[in-house]
Design a protein around this motif. Structure first.
Motif, PDB file in Angstrom:
ATOM      1  N   PHE A 194      31.110  73.482 -68.149  1.00  0.00           N
ATOM      2  CA  PHE A 194      30.185  74.237 -68.985  1.00  0.00           C
ATOM      3  C   PHE A 194      29.749  75.535 -68.313  1.00  0.00           C
ATOM      4  CE2 PHE A 194      29.814  69.767 -70.127  1.00  0.00           C
ATOM      5  CZ  PHE A 194      29.975  69.826 -71.506  1.00  0.00           C
ATOM      6  N   LYS A 195      29.233  76.429 -69.116  1.00  0.00           N
ATOM      7  CA  LYS A 195      28.732  77.695 -68.582  1.00  0.00           C
ATOM      8  C   LYS A 195      27.442  77.494 -67.797  1.00  0.00           C
ATOM      9  CE  LYS A 195      30.700  80.517 -72.341  1.00  0.00           C
ATOM     10  NZ  LYS A 195      31.734  81.189 -71.548  1.00  0.00           N
ATOM     11  N   LYS A 196      26.701  76.421 -68.179  1.00  0.00           N
ATOM     12  CA  LYS A 196      25.444  76.164 -67.485  1.00  0.00           C
ATOM     13  C   LYS A 196      25.117  74.683 -67.580  1.00  0.00           C
ATOM     14  CE  LYS A 196      20.566  77.617 -67.318  1.00  0.00           C
ATOM     15  NZ  LYS A 196      19.513  78.447 -67.980  1.00  0.00           N
ATOM     16  N   ALA A 197      24.645  74.135 -66.475  1.00  0.00           N
ATOM     17  CA  ALA A 197      24.163  72.755 -66.454  1.00  0.00           C
ATOM     18  C   ALA A 197      22.869  72.727 -65.658  1.00  0.00           C
ATOM     19  CB  ALA A 197      25.188  71.823 -65.825  1.00  0.00           C
ATOM     20  N   THR A 198      21.828  72.171 -66.258  1.00  0.00           N
ATOM     21  CA  THR A 198      20.525  72.083 -65.615  1.00  0.00           C
ATOM     22  C   THR A 198      20.214  70.619 -65.345  1.00  0.00           C
ATOM     23  OG1 THR A 198      19.789  74.043 -66.831  1.00  0.00           O
ATOM     24  CG2 THR A 198      18.087  72.693 -65.786  1.00  0.00           C
ATOM     25  N   ILE A 199      20.067  70.278 -64.076  1.00  0.00           N
ATOM     26  CA  ILE A 199      19.823  68.899 -63.657  1.00  0.00           C
ATOM     27  C   ILE A 199      18.358  68.766 -63.264  1.00  0.00           C
ATOM     28  CG2 ILE A 199      20.464  67.092 -62.012  1.00  0.00           C
ATOM     29  CD1 ILE A 199      23.149  68.557 -61.642  1.00  0.00           C
TER      30      ILE A 199
END
Length: 761
Positions: A679-684
């Motif tokens: 993905f272009k962005k992943a926020t954990i």
């Protein structure tokens, strides 16, 4: 004053943003992923688990006969029941199962005669809700669960012959009906092993409509006004009079402890909540967990695949504990049959889940994994052994003593473990004794501890696989022993045993291989022979199972150039095989063949980490290519969307980690080896309150290669991320490219951990 107002406004806005409801990510989850499977060929071997995260009970539509491990198959046309299930795998099967069904007009109990046609077009399957239309009876059944209870809502047509069927299943069951209270109680004793003599799953059902008639069913014989049945296969049929589209509501709960505890579970988890309220609660429960990882910038199918995989990682191990009247945690022991205090979890095969599922828990759900560790300690105290495959008690399945990896990885990552000394005692007991089952303790331990390997010719099957897993497990014990400040002689012993993988490596073939007691290698040797010296795979797969010392394995192969060539050959070698050990072409072999990826067999666990090993030899771009190709080719959000057995979330956990751009090749170290994020962005969102963000803004299906990376705006060259760096929170930014950067990650100082390198220091 103005500044004060603005500050107050910002605080208010910030609080509102934090407190707002989680995004509805449940909409991306498809519980039917993996259900288009059969004995001969697995696309996941799953069933639609309608449940709460890690719930004690799941509910599922039942298309196949009672006792069939393939309880729900997508290709089936008929439903014969809605089953409370505890099944972790079709190969392990179910226990404590019973079912509920709704019919009209004809009085029938036999599951083969009562089954109804249904269509996926009139089926809704979500983690927290299931609905199906039974066309033979013009009824609609809806289910929404809690952890230990559920609500049913059944819509009937206008009829004097509306029936509710309670099926206690075979292998001894009991049902009693209380018409005035509109209540049904009972228990189911069915199992496939792993239960004490006094095992029962007690259930209670309340109905919100008066009963017209009650029929008891004793081993297929239906009798009017028979309110109590105890037999091999007990059942009950309730008749109602209904109006058009009349809804009858059921409240259901169960307990492994007692009938009274089942009542308490119902009171605690349903109370006065109606169906829609309970369903909303379930949706919120799933959304809360799914929102722990927010991915953006992918296609709709990629989002659905990701969140369906994330859902699968949060089903097992199931909670096998309950809360008493004082809200104290108690459990029925599946090991000694007593009711005891403390946590208990079950339905897990550590041979599968030590690889990625438990490392995922350590990263995302450390508090829950702390409870699981307490449950492992309780299992040891109650049975004398750590479980390696529990369902609900010890089951004789698979190899290795992988509980060592699970416990060590948790402890080394700082997970709170109250009885770590007791667990260390349990782990080291495994290293010196064979257990009561071949999967418990270490089968062949006397040979392993004296010769440094389990010989091929001493009557112990899958000997080389056992040697490799024992060596890796000894590595994790070595790590623990150092942290626990054990005596130096003890530390040195496990360091030495962790190198035992060398004893089964044949330099003349560059494969691991069965080795006889006299030190000669087993002949004739075919690296494509499945089973025999190996477990559910062949030497093409098991050669790479030296998770803790890839540098040592590379050295045995003659260095990086030979090592990379060997890795490359896995994907290009003809998919030949020898199944003579099994006598049939097992489904794992077939699944490898149809992938058209050479000898790479992603549908089974031993080789799933192998694409990441290029990082250890200075060619990380090959990892980036292969992991993206595997994600694209082998995973979809549809009923055939998995490859091989799901195995308690392991195959899905591989995808979740890989879609984030990393993978825990060697649990027991603090490193996640890098790949190519999807993905272009992943926020954990971490449990400690920190947030770790992975950004790859140029990412696409063509731009799969990492051109450069930065961690918190500082250039980053390593081929791994550390657990410590992730837990601090921050931003990992990647510049993606359509062509590989062959100058990145090529220095040995950037390679992931290998034990050999530590020993050299």
């Amino acid at each position: 004053m103005k500044k004060t107002f603005i500050s107050t406004l910002l605080i208010f806005v910030g609080y509102f943003s934090f407190a707002q409801a989680p995004e509805n990510l449940v909409k991306y989850v498809n519980p039917l992923v993996g259900t288009d499977s059969k004995f001969e060929f697995s696309n996941g071997n799953t069933y639609p688990a309608i449940a709460r995260p890690w719930g004690m009970n799941f509910w599922t539509p039942q298309t196949n006969k009672m006792g069939d491990g393939w309880t729900y198959q997508y290709a089936s046309n008929k439903i014969r029941g809605f089953k409370q299930t505890h099944q972790p795998s079709p190969w392990i099967n179910d226990y404590g199962a019973f079912s509920i069904f709704a019919t009209t007009e004809k009085l029938v109990f036999d599951e083969n005669k009562r089954e109804s046609w249904y269509s996926h077009k009139a089926e809704t399957s979500k983690p927290h809700y299931y609905r199906a239309y039974l066309s033979d009876y013009n009824t609609t059944v809806e289910i929404t669960p809690t952890e230990r209870a559920a609500r049913f809502r059944i819509t009937y047509p206008e009829t004097n012959k509306a029936y509710l069927i309670i099926d206690g299943f075979f292998k001894n069951s009991y049902i009693k009906v209380f018409p005035k209270e509109r209540k049904i109680i009972g228990y189911a004793r069915n199992s496939s092993g792993g239960v004490p003599e006094n095992f029962k799953n007690y259930f209670v059902i309340y109905v919100d409509k008066d009963f017209e008639e009650v029929y008891g069913v004793k081993d297929g014989e239906i009798t009017l006004n028979n309110l109590e049945v105890e037999t091999k296969h007990a059942g009950s049929i309730i008749r109602f009079k209904t109006k058009t589209n009349e809804q009858i509501n059921l409240k259901v709960a169960s307990s492994f402890i007692s009938a009274e505890q089942a009542e308490l579970n119902l009171k605690n988890e349903i109370g006065d909540l109606n169906f829609d309220q309970l369903m909303a609660q379930g949706e919120k429960s799933w959304n809360t967990q799914l929102n722990r990882i927010k991915v953006e910038g992918g296609s709709d199918d990629e989002l659905r695949t990701f969140y369906s995989a994330l859902y699968h990682t949060m089903l097992f191990p199931r909670k096998f504990y309950e809360l008493d009247k004082d809200k104290k945690v108690i459990h029925y022991s599946p090991y000694n049959g007593q009711v005891l205090e403390g946590y208990m979890f079950t339905d897990n095969g550590f041979w599968d889940t030590f690889r990625a599922v438990f490392p995922f828990f350590n990263l995302m759900f450390p508090e829950m994994n702390s409870q699981i560790m307490e449950g492992l300690s309780n299992a040891y105290k109650e049975s004398g052994w750590l479980p390696e495959w529990a369902s609900p008690g010890h089951r004789d399945c698979m190899v290795g003593s992988n509980s060592a990896s699970i416990i060590a990885d948790a402890y080394l990552k700082g997970i709170k473990i109250q009885e770590i000394e007791k667990l260390y005692e349990a782990i080291t007991k495994n290293t010196n004794q064979a257990g009561p089952l071949s999967s418990v303790g270490r089968l062949g331990v006397q040979y392993y501890n004296t010769l440094g390997y389990v010989p091929y010719d001493v009557g112990i099957n899958e000997n080389t696989a056992r040697t490799l897993e024992y060596a890796y497990d000894d590595f994790t014990i070595w790590k623990m022993a150092k942290l626990l400040k054990r005596p130096q002689a003890e530390i040195d012993l496990y360091a030495k045993r962790a190198q035992n993988y060398r004893n089964v490596f044949d330099k003349s073939t560059n494969f691991v291989r069965g080795k006889n007691k006299d030190g000669s290698f087993q002949t004739p040797f075919r690296p494509d022979k499945w089973g025999d010296a190996f477990t559910e795979g062949c030497s093409w797969h098991w050669t790479w199972c030296v998770f803790h010392d890839i540098q040592g394995l590379s050295d045995l192969m003659g260095g990086k150039k030979n090592f990379v060539a060997k890795l490359d050959s896995v994907f290009t070698a003809p998919p030949t095989f020898d199944f003579s050990y099994y006598g049939i072409q097992i489904h794992e072999i077939t699944e490898m063949l149809v992938m058209n990826m050479g000898q790479y067999a992603h549908g089974n666990q031993p080789i799933q980490h192998m694409p990441y090993l290029y990082n250890y030899a200075g060619e990380p771009w090959k990892t980036q290519y292969h992991v993206r190709n595997i994600m694209k080719k082998l995973y979809t959000p549809y009923p055939d969307g998995l490859c091989g057995d799901e195995d308690n979330g392991q195959t899905s956990a591989w995808y979740v980690f890989s879609a984030l751009g990393m993978y825990p090749v060697a649990p027991g170290t603090d490193q996640y080896v890098l790949g190519s994020p999807l993905f272009k962005k992943a926020t954990i969102k971490l449990e400690n309150g920190k947030t770790f963000t992975i950004q790859a803004p140029e990412n696409s299906s063509e731009k799969v290669y990492v051109e450069q990376a930065s961690l918190n705006n500082v250039n980053y060259t390593k081929n791994y991320l550390s657990y410590a760096d992730i837990m601090k929170g921050g931003t990992f930014k990647l510049k993606m490219s359509a062509t590989p950067n062959k100058n990145k990650g090529i220095k040995e100082s950037d390679f992931p951990y290998s034990m050999s390198n530590e020993l050299k220091k």
